[in-house]
Design a protein around this motif. Structure first.
Motif, PDB file in Angstrom:
ATOM      1  N   ASN A   1      -5.877  -6.262  -3.457  1.00 30.27           N
ATOM      2  CA  ASN A   1      -4.882  -6.426  -4.686  1.00 30.27           C
ATOM      3  C   ASN A   1      -4.728  -5.185  -5.682  1.00 30.27           C
ATOM      4  OD1 ASN A   1      -3.394  -7.316  -6.917  1.00 30.27           O
ATOM      5  ND2 ASN A   1      -5.212  -8.398  -7.964  1.00 30.27           N
ATOM      6  N   GLN A   2      -3.545  -4.616  -5.477  1.00 29.47           N
ATOM      7  CA  GLN A   2      -3.739  -3.424  -6.314  1.00 29.47           C
ATOM      8  C   GLN A   2      -3.738  -3.554  -7.582  1.00 29.47           C
ATOM      9  OE1 GLN A   2       0.884  -3.288  -5.533  1.00 29.47           O
ATOM     10  NE2 GLN A   2       0.974  -2.196  -7.701  1.00 29.47           N
TER      11      GLN A   2
ATOM     12  N   CYS B   1       1.254   0.019  -4.441  1.00 31.82           N
ATOM     13  CA  CYS B   1       1.606  -1.062  -3.618  1.00 31.82           C
ATOM     14  C   CYS B   1       1.593  -0.410  -1.875  1.00 31.82           C
ATOM     15  CB  CYS B   1       2.796  -1.761  -3.610  1.00 31.82           C
ATOM     16  SG  CYS B   1       4.170  -0.647  -3.685  1.00 31.82           S
TER      17      CYS B   1
ATOM     18  N   THR C   1      -2.437   0.663  -1.214  1.00 35.50           N
ATOM     19  CA  THR C   1      -3.071  -0.581  -1.082  1.00 35.50           C
ATOM     20  C   THR C   1      -2.903  -1.347   0.181  1.00 35.50           C
ATOM     21  OG1 THR C   1      -3.102  -0.811  -3.360  1.00 35.50           O
ATOM     22  CG2 THR C   1      -3.704  -2.751  -2.318  1.00 35.50           C
ATOM     23  N   SER C   2      -1.662  -1.448   0.647  1.00 31.09           N
ATOM     24  CA  SER C   2      -1.390  -1.765   2.018  1.00 31.09           C
ATOM     25  C   SER C   2      -1.979  -1.059   3.008  1.00 31.09           C
ATOM     26  CB  SER C   2       0.194  -1.942   2.101  1.00 31.09           C
ATOM     27  OG  SER C   2       0.903  -2.922   1.192  1.00 31.09           O
TER      28      SER C   2
ATOM     29  N   HIS D   1       8.943  -1.864  -2.942  1.00 27.25           N
ATOM     30  CA  HIS D   1       7.511  -2.553  -2.856  1.00 27.25           C
ATOM     31  C   HIS D   1       7.203  -2.550  -1.509  1.00 27.25           C
ATOM     32  CE1 HIS D   1       4.335  -4.950  -4.114  1.00 27.25           C
ATOM     33  NE2 HIS D   1       4.614  -5.896  -3.424  1.00 27.25           N
TER      34      HIS D   1
ATOM     35  N   VAL E   1       4.523  -4.146   1.602  1.00 30.27           N
ATOM     36  CA  VAL E   1       3.931  -5.295   2.309  1.00 30.27           C
ATOM     37  C   VAL E   1       3.201  -5.238   3.618  1.00 30.27           C
ATOM     38  CG1 VAL E   1       5.027  -7.017   0.517  1.00 30.27           C
ATOM     39  CG2 VAL E   1       5.460  -6.841   2.880  1.00 30.27           C
TER      40      VAL E   1
ATOM     41  N   ASP F   1       0.855  -9.668   0.454  1.00 31.10           N
ATOM     42  CA  ASP F   1       1.577  -8.720  -0.570  1.00 31.10           C
ATOM     43  C   ASP F   1       0.452  -8.232  -1.434  1.00 31.10           C
ATOM     44  OD1 ASP F   1       2.873  -7.933  -3.131  1.00 31.10           O
ATOM     45  OD2 ASP F   1       4.212  -9.564  -2.906  1.00 31.10           O
ATOM     46  N   PRO F   2       0.377  -6.898  -1.855  1.00 27.09           N
ATOM     47  CA  PRO F   2      -0.659  -6.248  -2.421  1.00 27.09           C
ATOM     48  C   PRO F   2      -0.791  -6.371  -3.885  1.00 27.09           C
ATOM     49  CG  PRO F   2       1.046  -4.487  -1.718  1.00 27.09           C
ATOM     50  CD  PRO F   2       1.542  -5.983  -1.191  1.00 27.09           C
ATOM     51  N   TYR F   3       0.442  -7.162  -4.194  1.00 30.45           N
ATOM     52  CA  TYR F   3       0.361  -7.505  -5.971  1.00 30.45           C
ATOM     53  C   TYR F   3      -0.244  -9.025  -6.088  1.00 30.45           C
ATOM     54  CZ  TYR F   3       1.440  -7.867 -10.660  1.00 30.45           C
ATOM     55  OH  TYR F   3       1.489  -7.976 -12.043  1.00 30.45           O
TER      56      TYR F   3
ATOM     57  N   GLY G   1      -5.177  -9.648  -2.028  1.00 33.41           N
ATOM     58  CA  GLY G   1      -3.772  -9.716  -1.890  1.00 33.41           C
ATOM     59  C   GLY G   1      -3.453 -11.155  -1.839  1.00 33.41           C
TER      60      GLY G   1
END
Length: 210
Positions: A28-29, A57, A60-61, A177, A179, A193-195, A204
């Motif tokens: 999770n960013q 994002c 983080t991905s 964004h 993913v 999804d990193p958010y 995520g």
């Protein structure tokens, strides 16, 4: 379920053989521990104003995929956002490593500083890039590349957008964004999804993408 156009596809392949398993929990960013790590850590160099929680994002991905391939990086205390030496793989470690290894460069959209990821620095894996040329949805060529990668056990990082513009007053409309695509069922893709809105959860969000 989320609906978006896939605009840019990044296939991340291991440099050596790897078991075909696409169990990628992801990061999770926006995650912040008691010290603010890693969401509040600054990104980029040269005065880049970005932080992982708001603009991280993509890294983080990428950190999730590198972790899937069991890639670890070492960051000495002097170069760490935490002030302590770090070893392993998470968005904070990857970001600190990139900042000290020339991993950020200048993009035309950067208001100040160097905020864009320099892909040439990421040598731990092999990268293959494809552009989805369809104005809506996913072109047959792009879908074939995604499905081929997933079938071989390779996760896919995809740039997507959710509407006419990325956010706020920006005029950017592509790759708003990022993913990680982890699987497929018909025309629906499973993604990480990193958010994640829960800043206390380091993981995520697992969902689907049409």
């Amino acid at each position: 379920m989320r609906t978006a156009a896939i605009l840019f596809i990044l296939l991340v392949l291991p440099l050596s053989g790897f078991a075909q398993s696409l169990s990628i929990p992801g990061f999770n960013q926006a995650y912040r521990d008691a010290t603010g790590y890693w969401g509040e850590c600054p990104m980029g160099t040269g005065g880049c104003p970005d932080r992982i929680e708001t603009a991280g994002c993509l890294i983080t991905s990428l950190a999730a995929v590198l972790n899937y391939y069991r890639t670890s990086l070492a960051v000495p205390a002097a170069e760490s956002c935490t002030g302590s030496a770090q070893f392993g793989m998470d968005p904070g470690i990857l970001n600190d490593w990139l900042r000290t290894h020339g991993g950020y460069g200048r993009c035309s959209t950067d208001p100040v500083g160097d905020c864009c990821l320099e892909w040439s620095v990421v040598t731990q894996v092999e990268l293959m890039q494809y552009e989805n040329t369809a104005s809506t949805g996913i072109s047959s060529t792009a879908r074939a590349e995604i499905d081929r990668a997933l079938g071989r056990g390779y996760p896919v990082i995809a740039g997507v957008h959710w509407g006419a513009h990325c956010h706020g007053t920006t005029v950017q409309s592509e790759n708003c964004h990022w993913v990680v695509i982890t699987g497929a069922a018909g025309t629906t893709y499973t993604i990480t999804d990193p958010y994640n809105r829960d800043v206390h959860d380091p993981h995520g969000v697992r969902t689907t993408l049409n």
